[in-house]
Design an enzyme around this catalytic site. Structure first.
Site, PDB file in Angstrom:
ATOM      1  N   LYS A  92       9.058 -69.453 125.533  1.00  0.00           N
ATOM      2  CA  LYS A  92       7.250 -69.657 125.121  1.00  0.00           C
ATOM      3  C   LYS A  92       7.308 -71.063 125.375  1.00  0.00           C
ATOM      4  CE  LYS A  92       3.552 -67.285 123.982  1.00  0.00           C
ATOM      5  NZ  LYS A  92       3.073 -65.794 123.988  1.00  0.00           N
ATOM      6  N   GLY A 192     -10.150 -58.048 114.475  1.00  0.00           N
ATOM      7  CA  GLY A 192     -10.353 -58.883 115.285  1.00  0.00           C
ATOM      8  C   GLY A 192     -10.831 -58.274 117.127  1.00  0.00           C
ATOM      9  N   VAL A 193     -12.154 -58.411 117.683  1.00  0.00           N
ATOM     10  CA  VAL A 193     -12.274 -57.403 118.929  1.00  0.00           C
ATOM     11  C   VAL A 193     -12.220 -58.156 120.404  1.00  0.00           C
ATOM     12  CG1 VAL A 193     -13.245 -56.316 117.322  1.00  0.00           C
ATOM     13  CG2 VAL A 193     -14.401 -57.587 117.747  1.00  0.00           C
ATOM     14  N   GLY A 194     -11.137 -59.548 120.281  1.00  0.00           N
ATOM     15  CA  GLY A 194     -11.150 -59.781 121.298  1.00  0.00           C
ATOM     16  C   GLY A 194     -11.038 -59.343 122.854  1.00  0.00           C
ATOM     17  N   VAL A 196      -7.468 -57.453 123.040  1.00  0.00           N
ATOM     18  CA  VAL A 196      -7.136 -56.246 123.383  1.00  0.00           C
ATOM     19  C   VAL A 196      -7.785 -55.246 122.526  1.00  0.00           C
ATOM     20  CG1 VAL A 196      -4.708 -55.457 122.416  1.00  0.00           C
ATOM     21  CG2 VAL A 196      -5.017 -58.044 123.221  1.00  0.00           C
TER      22      VAL A 196
HETATM   23  P1  NAD Z   1      -8.815 -62.824 122.375  1.00  0.00           P
HETATM   24  O1  NAD Z   1      -8.436 -64.229 121.268  1.00  0.00           O
HETATM   25  O2  NAD Z   1      -9.463 -62.411 123.377  1.00  0.00           O
HETATM   26  O3  NAD Z   1      -9.025 -61.920 120.487  1.00  0.00           O
HETATM   27  C1  NAD Z   1      -8.657 -62.615 119.232  1.00  0.00           C
HETATM   28  C2  NAD Z   1      -9.620 -62.169 118.547  1.00  0.00           C
HETATM   29  O4  NAD Z   1      -9.812 -62.716 116.723  1.00  0.00           O
HETATM   30  C3  NAD Z   1     -11.024 -63.366 118.861  1.00  0.00           C
HETATM   31  O5  NAD Z   1     -12.355 -62.358 119.675  1.00  0.00           O
HETATM   32  C4  NAD Z   1     -11.043 -64.289 117.316  1.00  0.00           C
HETATM   33  O6  NAD Z   1     -12.367 -64.592 117.550  1.00  0.00           O
HETATM   34  C5  NAD Z   1     -10.758 -62.876 116.577  1.00  0.00           C
HETATM   35  N1  NAD Z   1     -10.465 -64.144 114.911  1.00  0.00           N
HETATM   36  C6  NAD Z   1     -10.188 -65.065 115.214  1.00  0.00           C
HETATM   37  N2  NAD Z   1      -9.648 -65.338 114.059  1.00  0.00           N
HETATM   38  C7  NAD Z   1     -10.022 -64.114 113.029  1.00  0.00           C
HETATM   39  C8  NAD Z   1     -10.175 -63.730 112.064  1.00  0.00           C
HETATM   40  N3  NAD Z   1     -10.031 -64.279 110.909  1.00  0.00           N
HETATM   41  N4  NAD Z   1     -10.902 -62.811 111.774  1.00  0.00           N
HETATM   42  C9  NAD Z   1     -11.408 -62.389 112.731  1.00  0.00           C
HETATM   43  N5  NAD Z   1     -11.032 -62.160 113.934  1.00  0.00           N
HETATM   44  C10 NAD Z   1     -10.994 -63.725 114.359  1.00  0.00           C
HETATM   45  O7  NAD Z   1      -7.058 -62.633 121.655  1.00  0.00           O
HETATM   46  P2  NAD Z   1      -6.014 -61.183 122.131  1.00  0.00           P
HETATM   47  O8  NAD Z   1      -5.864 -62.013 123.153  1.00  0.00           O
HETATM   48  O9  NAD Z   1      -7.461 -59.651 122.015  1.00  0.00           O
HETATM   49  O10 NAD Z   1      -5.092 -60.894 121.557  1.00  0.00           O
HETATM   50  C11 NAD Z   1      -4.564 -60.554 119.787  1.00  0.00           C
HETATM   51  C12 NAD Z   1      -3.953 -60.672 119.192  1.00  0.00           C
HETATM   52  O11 NAD Z   1      -2.510 -60.261 120.242  1.00  0.00           O
HETATM   53  C13 NAD Z   1      -3.311 -62.341 119.872  1.00  0.00           C
HETATM   54  O12 NAD Z   1      -2.699 -62.673 117.843  1.00  0.00           O
HETATM   55  C14 NAD Z   1      -2.400 -62.221 120.619  1.00  0.00           C
HETATM   56  O13 NAD Z   1      -1.408 -63.750 120.110  1.00  0.00           O
HETATM   57  C15 NAD Z   1      -1.495 -60.842 120.257  1.00  0.00           C
HETATM   58  N6  NAD Z   1      -1.225 -60.495 121.871  1.00  0.00           N
HETATM   59  C16 NAD Z   1      -1.915 -60.526 122.719  1.00  0.00           C
HETATM   60  C17 NAD Z   1      -1.320 -59.755 124.048  1.00  0.00           C
HETATM   61  C18 NAD Z   1      -2.136 -59.025 125.316  1.00  0.00           C
HETATM   62  O14 NAD Z   1      -1.836 -58.990 125.945  1.00  0.00           O
HETATM   63  N7  NAD Z   1      -3.714 -60.879 125.400  1.00  0.00           N
HETATM   64  C19 NAD Z   1      -0.494 -59.336 124.195  1.00  0.00           C
HETATM   65  C20 NAD Z   1       0.769 -59.612 123.113  1.00  0.00           C
HETATM   66  C21 NAD Z   1       0.044 -59.947 121.869  1.00  0.00           C
END
Ligand code: NAD
Length: 367
Positions: A92, A192-194, A196
């Site tokens: 990483k 967290g509704v990002g 994923v």
């Molecule tokens: P993202 O940044 O698109 O979404 C994360 C969401 O969480 C954001 O909308 C953010 O505002 C919200 N958030 C942050 N802090 C918060 C809190 N305290 N309470 C509530 N919501 C909060 O990220 P993502 O790509 O959706 O990934 C989400 C998680 O999954 C991360 O931990 C990431 O490392 C992990 N992950 C993602 C992937 C991928 O393919 N994107 C793969 C493996 C792991």
């Protein structure tokens, strides 16, 4: 000037002790004064293949925090890639700085040159603070980059496949905990509704689950509430809702002493990395409380599986989907062993990952 009693290197630097503790093979510090690049590439284990893991760009509070993040995340990738059955080791990288202010084409290309100089020992892709577009800039300097946009023959965003893996992994955990893998009528708290989280909610909605959501960004919550039938709660309230399943999909360390007191869920299954504040303490605490905890690096490997198909030659969505769906069986295997041995599922998953690495290392020991 040093004397015989003074060490040449100040003990407080402590870097080699940290690397030794987690067992990394190599750590590369990249610096370029002109572009402002400060990056750390952590290569944890390359027994299964080149170290693969994304690059995170983040305004770390200190250089030691950046190093710690890189080391911890690289180790996690070793286990994730091993458990996913990929022919990839774990690595990483982090770039220190605010992605919104410091990210330039020159900085990314300079970073790409550092990756190139590792001759394929490390392959990167996107992580927090980086986009598919940024991978194109890095690709100007090195071919050891994946997660390129689909119009460039790449695998595009990994989020869809991560969501699929999280969904099938959650179903496997439900089967273990509730005797059925149907999520219909189950109450699920998604934190967290990002990228994923949104796609995961799409799957859960189709199965008629009752869904609580929260996010720190109001516009994200508004968008989700306009698309799906969800109940919006505050960022702290999410730990107190009467949910069957808690799905951490935001940041790490949300399973800790405080939240374990409050969570009512029988299952924890989400995509966030490093969910347990302390793997030993809180993994064991989940087990003692009768919570079926799905180890994060097992359930969230859909994204890296997607990227692995791109690295293997040309991107193949059907192959990536089939391999991601295997997460159901893998979760079932880990939970079954943990149940039989009455042990912490995170520790069991880590041991299974090491087992695969050691078995393959033995194969490589002869010509
Ligand atoms: P993202 O940044 O698109 O979404 C994360 C969401 O969480 C954001 O909308 C953010 O505002 C919200 N958030 C942050 N802090 C918060 C809190 N305290 N309470 C509530 N919501 C909060 O990220 P993502 O790509 O959706 O990934 C989400 C998680 O999954 C991360 O931990 C990431 O490392 C992990 N992950 C993602 C992937 C991928 O393919 N994107 C793969 C493996 C792991």
């Amino acid at each position: 000037m040093t004397t015989e009693t003074q060490p040449l290197v100040a003990a407080e630097s402590n870097i080699f002790a940290q690397i030794d503790e987690l067992g990394h093979e190599q750590v590369v510090f990249c610096h370029d004064r002109h572009t402002g690049l400060k990056a750390i590439i952590a290569i944890h284990n390359t027994v299964l293949g080149p170290a693969m893991g994304g690059t995170r760009m983040w305004a770390y509070s200190s250089e030691s925090a950046a190093l710690e993040d890189a080391l911890r995340l690289a180790r996690g990738m070793t286990f994730k890639n091993a458990m996913a059955g990929l022919h990839l080791g774990g690595g990483k990288a982090v770039i220190i700085g605010d992605a919104r202010k410091m990210k330039t084409e020159a900085l990314l290309r300079m970073y790409g040159k550092f990756i190139k100089n590792l001759n394929g020992k490390y392959i990167t892709a996107e992580d927090m603070g980086m986009t598919e577009r940024d991978m194109e800039d890095i690709a100007q300097e090195t071919s050891y980059v994946a997660g390129l946009p689909e119009y460039r023959g790449g695998s595009g965003s990994p989020s869809g496949m991560t969501a699929l893996g999280t969904y099938v992994g959650m179903k496997a955990a439900a089967k273990k905990a509730f005797g059925t893998d149907s999520l219909e009528g189950k109450t699920i708290a998604v934190q967290g509704v990002g990228s994923v989280g949104e796609i995961l909610i799409e799957y859960l909605s189709k199965e008629h689950a009752k869904i609580y959501v929260t996010d720190v960004f109001e516009e994200r919550v508004k968008k989700i509430a306009s698309r799906f039938n969800v109940i919006v709660v505050g960022t702290e309230e999410i730990y107190d809702v009467p949910a069957d399943i808690y799905s951490p999909c935001a940041m790490g360390a949300t399973i800790n002493d405080n939240t374990l007191e409050r969570l009512k869920a029988q299952v924890i299954a989400g995509c966030a990395n490093n969910q347990l504040a302390d793997e030993d303490i809180h993994g064991t605490a989940c087990m003692r409380k009768g919570i079926t905890y799905v180890p994060d690096f097992v359930i969230n490997s859909g994204g890296v599986i997607n990227i692995a198909t791109e690295i293997a030659g040309s991107y193949n969505r059907a192959w990536a989907t089939a391999k991601t769906e295997e997460i159901y069986d893998r979760v079932m295997q880990v939970l079954t062993v943990a149940e039989q041995q009455q042990r912490n599922a995170q520790v069991v998953a880590t041991e299974l990952a090491w087992q695969r690495i050691q078995n393959i290392a033995r194969i490589k020991a002869t010509y």
